[in-house]
Motif scaffolding. Sequence first.
Motif: not given
Length: 259
Positions: A32, A64, A67-68, A109, A148, A151-152, A155, A162, A253, A256
């Motif tokens: 990550e 990242y 996560k925004r 996120p 992304l 990056y999925e 997630l 998300f 969220t 999280w």
Amino acid sequence: MRKLVFIMLMLCAQWSMAQTFQQINEEILKYEQCFEQLSHPEPKSVSHQLKDGTSVEVIQRTDYRNKRFLQADPDVQQLNVNIMDNQDLTNWEMQEASKIFDDAFGVGPAFNIYAHGICDPEGNSSGVRLNGKDLTPAQTAELILRTLNDYELVLNAYNRPFPIVLHTCTSAKGSNPFAAQLQREISKHIKNAVVVAADAPVYAQIDSKGIYLETISNPPLKANAIGRKWIAFDSNGARQTSPDWKETVRTLTSPWSTM
């Protein structure tokens, strides 16, 4: 981050079926931090070339670590959004738009999309318009995934909701609205994606303290009035949430916060 995809393919080829998805997810999460170097929290213009040849330019922001993510039409006048102050409706100006984008980017996120919602002749939502292009749910999902940049996978490894927030008018309107179609498309890649959208026009509201809100209403309400509720679409269908999209994101969220 195609390197991460290659690594995961190699890992899956080496591991036996006896090894659990939890172990695979743990390996994914080790990578990550590699994404953090890709973060660009300041607005920048990015041109995305979709598989069908459509080119879409957006204003893009990425963070990242938190996560925004945010995408917006580079021409804010095309958004057809009105700023509502304490007196009346005023024009949507870039100065105010930038403040609202700043405000939205601080919530997460989440993946925030600022575009113009479009409807079919019957008034049902049928797509969104970005950079002068009318995008289908599949094209919008591809645009999200290109931002992304793999990056999925991270997630999915977290296995938490998300939110993808459509700051677009009427995208939740109809028996099979654009927001529902987008959720089905994007969930092929982000398994816990929740699309949050409005079933009426969205107005950016500035209260007496300078706080930015977004109100769903038709016709427009006076400043500080409570509008309709945002609608969340997930694998279980649609449900009404809160008149405040930020509260909706915070609720979605909340898992999280247990990390």
